[in-house]
Design a protein around this motif. Structure first.
Motif, mmCIF file in Angstrom:
data_model
loop_
_atom_site.group_PDB
_atom_site.id
_atom_site.type_symbol
_atom_site.label_atom_id
_atom_site.label_comp_id
_atom_site.label_asym_id
_atom_site.label_seq_id
_atom_site.Cartn_x
_atom_site.Cartn_y
_atom_site.Cartn_z
ATOM 1 N N PRO A 15 19.192 105.907 42.878
ATOM 2 C CA PRO A 15 19.305 104.829 43.862
ATOM 3 C C PRO A 15 18.427 105.103 45.074
ATOM 4 C CG PRO A 15 21.239 106.241 43.909
ATOM 5 C CD PRO A 15 20.447 106.659 42.728
ATOM 6 N N THR A 16 17.979 104.053 45.681
ATOM 7 C CA THR A 16 17.144 104.183 46.883
ATOM 8 C C THR A 16 17.926 103.850 48.145
ATOM 9 O OG1 THR A 16 16.369 101.899 46.608
ATOM 10 C CG2 THR A 16 15.034 103.641 45.606
ATOM 11 N N GLU A 17 19.070 103.167 47.992
ATOM 12 C CA GLU A 17 19.877 102.815 49.158
ATOM 13 C C GLU A 17 20.857 103.939 49.469
ATOM 14 O OE1 GLU A 17 21.468 99.066 47.657
ATOM 15 O OE2 GLU A 17 20.283 98.046 49.193
ATOM 16 N N TYR A 18 21.317 103.953 50.719
ATOM 17 C CA TYR A 18 22.223 105.001 51.176
ATOM 18 C C TYR A 18 23.633 104.449 51.384
ATOM 19 C CZ TYR A 18 18.316 108.195 51.766
ATOM 20 O OH TYR A 18 17.231 109.011 51.522
ATOM 21 N N ASP A 19 24.595 105.327 51.187
ATOM 22 C CA ASP A 19 26.009 105.023 51.383
ATOM 23 C C ASP A 19 26.201 104.243 52.685
ATOM 24 O OD1 ASP A 19 28.735 105.031 51.769
ATOM 25 O OD2 ASP A 19 28.939 107.210 51.854
ATOM 26 N N THR B 158 30.209 103.966 46.286
ATOM 27 C CA THR B 158 29.156 102.950 46.330
ATOM 28 C C THR B 158 28.096 103.144 45.252
ATOM 29 O OG1 THR B 158 27.813 104.240 47.885
ATOM 30 C CG2 THR B 158 29.456 102.733 48.826
ATOM 31 N N GLY B 159 27.984 104.361 44.712
ATOM 32 C CA GLY B 159 26.907 104.641 43.778
ATOM 33 C C GLY B 159 25.569 104.816 44.464
ATOM 34 N N LYS B 160 25.590 104.866 45.798
ATOM 35 C CA LYS B 160 24.362 105.026 46.561
ATOM 36 C C LYS B 160 24.203 106.476 46.997
ATOM 37 C CE LYS B 160 24.715 100.249 48.198
ATOM 38 N NZ LYS B 160 24.800 99.335 49.368
ATOM 39 N N ARG B 161 23.074 106.799 47.597
ATOM 40 C CA ARG B 161 22.832 108.155 48.045
ATOM 41 C C ARG B 161 23.818 108.539 49.148
ATOM 42 N NH1 ARG B 161 17.328 110.447 47.271
ATOM 43 N NH2 ARG B 161 16.238 109.123 45.769
ATOM 44 N N ALA B 162 24.343 109.743 49.044
ATOM 45 C CA ALA B 162 25.299 110.221 50.039
ATOM 46 C C ALA B 162 24.601 110.501 51.366
ATOM 47 C CB ALA B 162 25.981 111.483 49.534
ATOM 48 N N THR B 163 25.374 110.428 52.437
ATOM 49 C CA THR B 163 24.879 110.748 53.773
ATOM 50 C C THR B 163 25.775 111.831 54.370
ATOM 51 O OG1 THR B 163 26.282 109.180 54.976
ATOM 52 C CG2 THR B 163 24.218 108.317 54.029
ATOM 53 N N ASN C 141 14.631 114.328 39.137
ATOM 54 C CA ASN C 141 15.264 114.284 40.450
ATOM 55 C C ASN C 141 16.733 114.701 40.341
ATOM 56 O OD1 ASN C 141 13.317 113.264 42.387
ATOM 57 N ND2 ASN C 141 13.334 111.370 41.194
ATOM 58 N N THR C 142 17.198 115.427 41.333
ATOM 59 C CA THR C 142 18.623 115.700 41.487
ATOM 60 C C THR C 142 19.040 115.117 42.824
ATOM 61 O OG1 THR C 142 18.494 117.736 40.173
ATOM 62 C CG2 THR C 142 20.398 117.474 41.622
ATOM 63 N N VAL C 143 20.001 114.187 42.787
ATOM 64 C CA VAL C 143 20.374 113.425 43.980
ATOM 65 C C VAL C 143 21.890 113.510 44.161
ATOM 66 C CG1 VAL C 143 20.366 111.142 45.056
ATOM 67 C CG2 VAL C 143 18.423 111.857 43.658
ATOM 68 N N ILE C 144 22.327 113.624 45.411
ATOM 69 C CA ILE C 144 23.751 113.595 45.729
ATOM 70 C C ILE C 144 24.157 112.146 45.960
ATOM 71 C CG2 ILE C 144 25.583 114.449 47.224
ATOM 72 C CD1 ILE C 144 24.175 116.606 45.609
ATOM 73 N N ILE C 145 25.153 111.701 45.188
ATOM 74 C CA ILE C 145 25.568 110.303 45.181
ATOM 75 C C ILE C 145 26.973 110.164 45.756
ATOM 76 C CG2 ILE C 145 26.043 108.320 43.667
ATOM 77 C CD1 ILE C 145 23.108 109.035 43.881
ATOM 78 N N ASP C 146 27.216 109.051 46.454
ATOM 79 C CA ASP C 146 28.566 108.691 46.875
ATOM 80 C C ASP C 146 29.252 108.004 45.697
ATOM 81 O OD1 ASP C 146 30.853 107.821 48.396
ATOM 82 O OD2 ASP C 146 29.897 105.857 48.542
ATOM 83 N N GLU D 113 28.770 113.552 44.661
ATOM 84 C CA GLU D 113 28.564 113.952 43.271
ATOM 85 C C GLU D 113 27.076 114.155 43.011
ATOM 86 O OE1 GLU D 113 30.660 112.330 39.483
ATOM 87 O OE2 GLU D 113 28.919 111.045 39.847
ATOM 88 N N GLU D 114 26.748 115.284 42.409
ATOM 89 C CA GLU D 114 25.352 115.551 42.069
ATOM 90 C C GLU D 114 25.020 114.891 40.738
ATOM 91 O OE1 GLU D 114 23.435 119.439 40.424
ATOM 92 O OE2 GLU D 114 23.306 119.561 42.625
ATOM 93 N N ARG D 115 23.973 114.089 40.733
ATOM 94 C CA ARG D 115 23.532 113.441 39.493
ATOM 95 C C ARG D 115 22.064 113.770 39.238
ATOM 96 N NH1 ARG D 115 26.202 107.357 39.970
ATOM 97 N NH2 ARG D 115 28.370 108.055 40.271
ATOM 98 N N LYS D 116 21.767 113.926 37.971
ATOM 99 C CA LYS D 116 20.408 114.276 37.570
ATOM 100 C C LYS D 116 19.753 113.073 36.905
ATOM 101 C CE LYS D 116 21.738 119.117 36.831
ATOM 102 N NZ LYS D 116 21.125 119.586 38.069
ATOM 103 N N TYR D 117 18.495 112.867 37.226
ATOM 104 C CA TYR D 117 17.739 111.736 36.695
ATOM 105 C C TYR D 117 16.537 112.271 35.930
ATOM 106 C CZ TYR D 117 20.725 109.124 39.820
ATOM 107 O OH TYR D 117 21.816 108.600 40.444
ATOM 108 N N VAL D 118 16.362 111.745 34.716
ATOM 109 C CA VAL D 118 15.322 112.276 33.829
ATOM 110 C C VAL D 118 14.012 111.531 34.020
ATOM 111 C CG1 VAL D 118 17.014 113.003 32.110
ATOM 112 C CG2 VAL D 118 15.979 110.734 31.937
ATOM 113 N N ALA D 119 12.948 112.214 33.637
ATOM 114 C CA ALA D 119 11.627 111.599 33.642
ATOM 115 C C ALA D 119 11.359 111.066 32.237
ATOM 116 C CB ALA D 119 10.573 112.630 34.037
ATOM 117 N N VAL D 120 11.110 109.770 32.110
ATOM 118 C CA VAL D 120 10.859 109.158 30.807
ATOM 119 C C VAL D 120 9.380 108.832 30.692
ATOM 120 C CG1 VAL D 120 11.413 107.241 29.282
ATOM 121 C CG2 VAL D 120 13.188 108.244 30.714
ATOM 122 N N HIS D 121 8.740 109.452 29.709
ATOM 123 C CA HIS D 121 7.315 109.247 29.470
ATOM 124 C C HIS D 121 7.071 109.216 27.964
ATOM 125 C CE1 HIS D 121 6.326 109.991 33.699
ATOM 126 N NE2 HIS D 121 7.150 111.035 33.645
#
Length: 199
Positions: free
Chosen positions: A98-102, A28-33, A20-25, A42-50
């Motif tokens: 994160p699942t919550e929004y700014d 707050t560390g939450k998803r930007a709106t 996943n690539t998600v834009i973060i505030d 800030e764009e942050r990348k999240y890895v898939a761990v398997h």
């Protein structure tokens, strides 16, 4: 020298695929709106761990990842162990986005701003300009910034009437006076006024 075997699989080179690539505030560390200021996004990348079997085909180790890794008879057992380990990690900020929004940069938290002088198309004479501003904020007002054609005239911490010298060699004609108010987390409001300057 032995022939070089091409490696197609990034996992063999220590690279995990980005899930996943998600834009973060940043605050707050939450998803930007839509209300999150650009400088705080800030764009942050999240890895898939398997388990390794998710990335490697045992029948073709140097090839691409298997399309259906669950067909390997050991996959479920290995994957279950890895996911159990992941769930116990406290520092999992690169794994789970994160699942919550700014919730500090919101419509309700935008400052209110009123500039009563100058008014649109007012004529300004002399070598200074007076700006009357009233601003309020749900949070705390951090800065009120005044600029003239993009050049910052000054910054204040509270509302009021402020007089600033005009930039040297200001040409006669129309100019833009901008007033901006920021709260303590970067929520902002701005007001642009066109004035006519006569030296």
């Amino acid at each position: 020298a032995p022939d070089t075997v091409p490696i197609e699989n990034p996992a063999l080179q220590g690279q995990l695929p980005i899930e996943n690539t998600v834009i973060i505030d940043k605050i707050t560390g939450k998803r930007a709106t839509d209300f999150t200021p650009a400088e705080l996004r800030e764009e942050r990348k999240y890895v898939a761990v398997h388990s390794i079997l998710h990335y490697l085909d045992r029948n073709n180790l140097t090839g691409p990842a298997p399309e259906r890794p669950e067909q390997d008879p050991n996959y479920v057992k290995w994957e279950s162990a890895v996911q159990t380990w992941v769930s116990t990690q406290t520092n999992n900020s690169i794994i789970y986005p994160p699942t919550e929004y700014d919730d500090v940069h919101t419509l309700e938290n935008q400052p209110k701003l009123a500039v009563t002088a100058p008014l649109p198309n007012d004529t300004i004479r002399g070598d200074s300009i007076t700006i009357n501003v009233t601003a309020t904020a749900v949070r705390t007002i951090a800065t009120i910034r005044f600029s003239f054609d993009g050049l910052v005239l000054g910054e204040e911490k509270k509302t009021g009437s402020y007089t600033y010298p005009l930039p040297p060699r200001t040409a006669a004609g129309f100019h833009i006076v901008k007033t901006e108010v920021y709260d303590d987390v970067g929520n902002r409001q701005s007001d642009d006024k066109t004035i006519n300057y006569i030296p």
